[in-house]
Design a protein around this motif. Structure first.
Motif, short mmCIF file in Angstrom:
data_model
loop_
_atom_site.label_atom_id
_atom_site.label_comp_id
_atom_site.label_asym_id
_atom_site.label_seq_id
_atom_site.Cartn_x
_atom_site.Cartn_y
_atom_site.Cartn_z
N ASN A 107 -3.97 4.64 -20.03
CA ASN A 107 -4.79 3.60 -19.40
C ASN A 107 -4.33 2.21 -19.81
N ASN A 108 -4.00 2.03 -21.08
CA ASN A 108 -3.55 0.72 -21.55
C ASN A 108 -2.22 0.30 -20.92
N ALA A 109 -1.30 1.28 -20.78
CA ALA A 109 0.04 0.96 -20.28
C ALA A 109 0.09 0.80 -18.77
N ILE A 110 -0.74 1.56 -18.03
CA ILE A 110 -0.60 1.63 -16.57
C ILE A 110 -1.83 1.14 -15.82
N VAL A 111 -3.01 1.58 -16.22
CA VAL A 111 -4.19 1.43 -15.38
C VAL A 111 -4.91 0.11 -15.56
N SER A 112 -5.10 -0.33 -16.81
CA SER A 112 -6.03 -1.42 -17.09
C SER A 112 -5.67 -2.72 -16.39
N ASN A 113 -4.38 -3.03 -16.26
CA ASN A 113 -3.96 -4.27 -15.61
C ASN A 113 -3.23 -4.02 -14.29
N ALA A 114 -3.55 -2.90 -13.65
CA ALA A 114 -2.80 -2.52 -12.44
C ALA A 114 -2.91 -3.57 -11.34
N ALA A 115 -4.09 -4.09 -11.10
CA ALA A 115 -4.28 -5.04 -10.00
C ALA A 115 -3.47 -6.31 -10.21
N ALA A 116 -3.32 -6.74 -11.47
CA ALA A 116 -2.57 -7.96 -11.77
C ALA A 116 -1.07 -7.70 -11.87
N THR A 117 -0.69 -6.48 -12.24
CA THR A 117 0.72 -6.18 -12.51
C THR A 117 1.47 -5.70 -11.27
N TYR A 118 0.81 -4.89 -10.42
CA TYR A 118 1.48 -4.28 -9.28
C TYR A 118 1.03 -4.93 -7.98
N SER A 119 1.62 -4.51 -6.89
CA SER A 119 1.33 -5.10 -5.57
C SER A 119 0.17 -4.37 -4.90
N PRO A 120 -0.64 -5.09 -4.12
CA PRO A 120 -1.71 -4.42 -3.36
C PRO A 120 -1.12 -3.58 -2.23
N TYR A 121 -1.66 -2.38 -2.04
CA TYR A 121 -1.21 -1.46 -1.00
C TYR A 121 -2.37 -1.11 -0.08
N PHE A 122 -2.03 -0.74 1.17
CA PHE A 122 -3.05 -0.28 2.12
C PHE A 122 -2.67 1.11 2.61
N ALA A 123 -3.65 1.85 3.12
CA ALA A 123 -3.44 3.21 3.60
C ALA A 123 -3.21 3.20 5.11
N HIS A 124 -2.18 3.93 5.53
CA HIS A 124 -1.92 4.12 6.96
C HIS A 124 -1.96 5.61 7.27
N GLU A 125 -2.77 5.99 8.25
CA GLU A 125 -2.92 7.39 8.63
C GLU A 125 -1.90 7.75 9.70
N ALA A 126 -1.07 8.76 9.42
CA ALA A 126 -0.08 9.24 10.38
C ALA A 126 -0.23 10.76 10.49
N GLY A 127 -0.92 11.21 11.53
CA GLY A 127 -1.21 12.63 11.62
C GLY A 127 -2.13 13.03 10.47
N ASP A 128 -1.76 14.09 9.75
CA ASP A 128 -2.56 14.51 8.59
C ASP A 128 -2.02 13.94 7.29
N ARG A 129 -1.17 12.92 7.38
CA ARG A 129 -0.56 12.32 6.20
C ARG A 129 -1.07 10.89 6.02
#
Length: 441
Positions: free
Chosen positions: A186-208
Motif C-alpha cells: 500500500n505504501n509503495a503503490i496504492v497510497s499515492n496512486a492518484a498523484a503518481t499515475y495517470s487517470p484512466y477511464f473504462a471503455h466497454e468493448a463487447g464483454d471486455r
C-alpha cells in the motif's frame, strides 16, 4: 578345490557389485522435464549477445490501481519495477480455482474497487511464472493467466488475496499472501496512486473492459544508429555442419543458406533472418509452460538475446511464441519484422525461427523530439470509425513505438503511436480523416 571356491566367491562378489550399480542407475535416473531435443537445435557453441532469465522476458505491460471511485494507471517501466520488486518478496500459497461466480461477479473480481490489476501482454503459464515469484504449492495448475488482480481491501493482520485471471476464458485462480506484505504494498503503490499515475477511464468493448488514459501527453521520439548481427554467427549456430552450407544470392538484398535439410534466408534490406527446419514434426498442441521454456533456452543456447525483448504472444495450440523489442518500457512494432523474435515449434525441434538482426549501437540524442499523442478517447474515436469495426473483436489498445528505417546507414526512428489489437493482430490506429497516424492529431 579351495582355488575353485575362491574364484566362485570373487565372481559372486562382482555380480553383486554390478547388480548394485545397475540398481543405483535406475533409481537415480531422472528424465528431462520436457521433450526438448537440444541436439536438433543450436549446434555449435556460439555467443552472439547474451542469455535471458524468465523474469527478464516476462514483464507486465502496465498496471491499474482501482480506487473507490477513480482508476489510475501506468506503463512506466520504473513504476512497474517498483511493483514487481514488491511481488518478488511474497510467498504465494493456497492456489485454487474459483468457479463460483457469474459475469457481474467476475467483473467485480477483476475491476472492482481496492484492487491492483496487473496486465500482461499475453497469456502467462503458471509453469513459467514459478521461476519468477515464490509459490509454496509444489504443484501448480497446467493453465495460463493474462493478469493478476491484488485485493488490497483487507486488514493488515489478515492474509490478502491474489487472483490469477484468464480474461477471455473467464477462469480465475485464487491464492493468498501473508498480511505482513500488505502495508509495504500500500505504501509503495496504492497510497499515492492518484498523484503518481495517470487517470484512466473504462471503455466497454463487447464483454471486455479496456482502460485507457484520460489525458493527452507527450512522448519522446527516438533515433538510433543500429548495428547488424553477423549472419555467419547464425549459420554456425543453426546448421549441423556450417561448412557444408551453400549460400545463394536471391536478388540485390536477399541471401539464402541451405544444406540438405534446412534453409535460412536473410533480407539485408529489412535486416531480418528466417530459418526453417522442414523435417521438424509439426505439433498443434502442447503445454504452454514447456513452450516458453524451450523457446527461451533455444535462444539462450546461442546467446541470441539483444536489447530489451519481452514475451508478447504465446499460443500453445499452434506452438508459436513471439518476443517483442521494447523501447523505454513500451513495445516496438515494425512492418517488416525487424522488432520481433518469432518461433514455431514441432514436437521436439524448432520448425521456424524468424528474427530481427538489429541491435542498438548508439542513440542520436540531438534528434530527440517530443511528440504529442491523443488521449484514450481520441484513440477509441478513431478505432470506432474503422470500416466494418465490431466492438467484440477489440482486445486491447495501447501506445507503442513504430520503428522505421531512415536510410541505408541503418538509422532507425522510433515514433510513439497508438496501437490496437483486433482479432489477434496489432495495427496502428488510423488518424481521423487520414494522414500520418503518429500523434492522432
Amino acid at each position: 578345490m579351495k582355488r575353485m571356491e575362491l574364484l566362485k566367491s570373487i565372481l559372486l562378489s562382482l555380480l553383486v557389485v554390478l547388480s548394485l550399480l545397475l540398481t543405483w542407475n535406475v533409481w537415480s535416473y531422472q528424465p528431462a522435464d520436457d521433450p526438448y531435443d537440444e541436439s536438433e537445435t543450436t549446434v555449435e557453441n556460439v555467443s552472439i549477445a547474451s542469455e535471458r532469465s524468465p523474469d527478464e522476458l516476462i514483464q507486465p505491460s502496465r498496471f491499474l490501481v482501482h480506487g473507490e471511485v477513480a482508476v489510475s494507471g501506468t506503463t512506466d517501466e520504473n513504476n512497474i519495477a517498483t511493483l514487481t520488486e514488491q511481488m518478488d518478496k511474497w510467498n504465494i500459497y493456497n492456489v485454487q480455482q474459483n468457479a463460483s461466480f457469474n459475469e457481474e461477479e467476475f467483473k467485480e473480481i477483476v475491476h472492482g474497487p481496492n484492487r491492483i490489476e496487473v496486465l500482461y501482454p499475453t497469456e502467462i503459464p503458471f509453469g513459467a511464472y514459478r521461476d519468477i515469484v515464490t509459490f509454496e504449492n509444489s504443484t501448480l495448475p497446467e493453465d495460463t493467466f493474462d493478469r493478476i488482480v491484488i485485493d488490497v481491501s483487507g486488514e493488515d493482520d489478515t492474509p490478502f488475496t491474489l487472483y490469477f485471471v484468464n480474461y477471455d476464458n473467464r477462469v480465475v485462480y485464487e491464492a493468498r499472501v501473508d498480511a505482513t506484505h500488505l502495508e509495504a504494498l500500500n505504501n509503495a503503490i496504492v497510497s499515492n496512486a492518484a498523484a503518481t499515475y495517470s487517470p484512466y477511464f473504462a471503455h466497454e468493448a463487447g464483454d471486455r473492459t479496456i482502460y485507457l488514459p484520460v489525458e493527452r501527453r507527450e512522448y519522446l521520439q527516438y533515433r538510433y544508429k543500429m548495428s547488424v548481427i553477423d549472419v555467419n554467427l547464425f549459420r554456425r549456430a543453426l546448421f549441423q555442419d556450417p561448412d557444408a552450407v551453400t549460400m545463394n544470392q536471391l536478388g540485390a538484398s536477399r541471401d539464402q543458406y541451405v544444406d540438405q535439410s534446412n534453409l535460412m534466408e536473410v533480407n539485408r534490406n529489412h535486416n531480418t533472418l528466417s530459418y526453417v527446419n522442414p523435417s521438424a514434426e509439426l505439433s498443434t498442441v502442447g503445454r504452454p509452460g514447456e513452450l516458453f521454456q524451450k523457446s527461451r533456452r533455444f535462444v539462450n543456447e546461442h546467446e541470441g538475446w539483444v536489447d530489451d525483448y519481452h514475451l508478447y504472444d504465446l499460443d500453445g495450440m499452434q506452438q508459436e511464441v513471439t518476443f517483442r523489442m521494447h523501447m523505454a518500457g513500451m513495445p516496438v512494432f515494425n512492418d517488416r519484422g525487424a522488432a520481433e523474435i518469432y518461433q514455431n515449434w514441432g514436437e521436439t525441434r524448432i520448425h521456424r525461427y524468424t528474427r530481427s538482426l538489429l541491435t542498438e549501437q548508439f542513440p542520436l540524442p540531438e534528434d530527440y523530439d517530443s511528440v504529442p499523442l491523443g488521449s484514450g478517447y481520441d484513440a477509441i474515436e478513431a478505432i470506432e470509425k474503422i470500416e466494418d469495426y465490431e466492438p467484440e473483436n477489440l482486445e486491447d489498445v495501447r501506445i507503442g513505438y513504430y520503428m522505421t528505417k531512415d536510410s541505408n546507414d541503418n538509422i532507425y526512428t522510433f515514433d510513439p503511436v497508438w496501437y490496437y489489437k483486433y482479432n489477434g493482430s496489432w495495427s496502428r490506429v488510423p488518424v481521423i480523416g487520414g494522414g500520418d497516424p503518429v500523434g492522432l492529431e
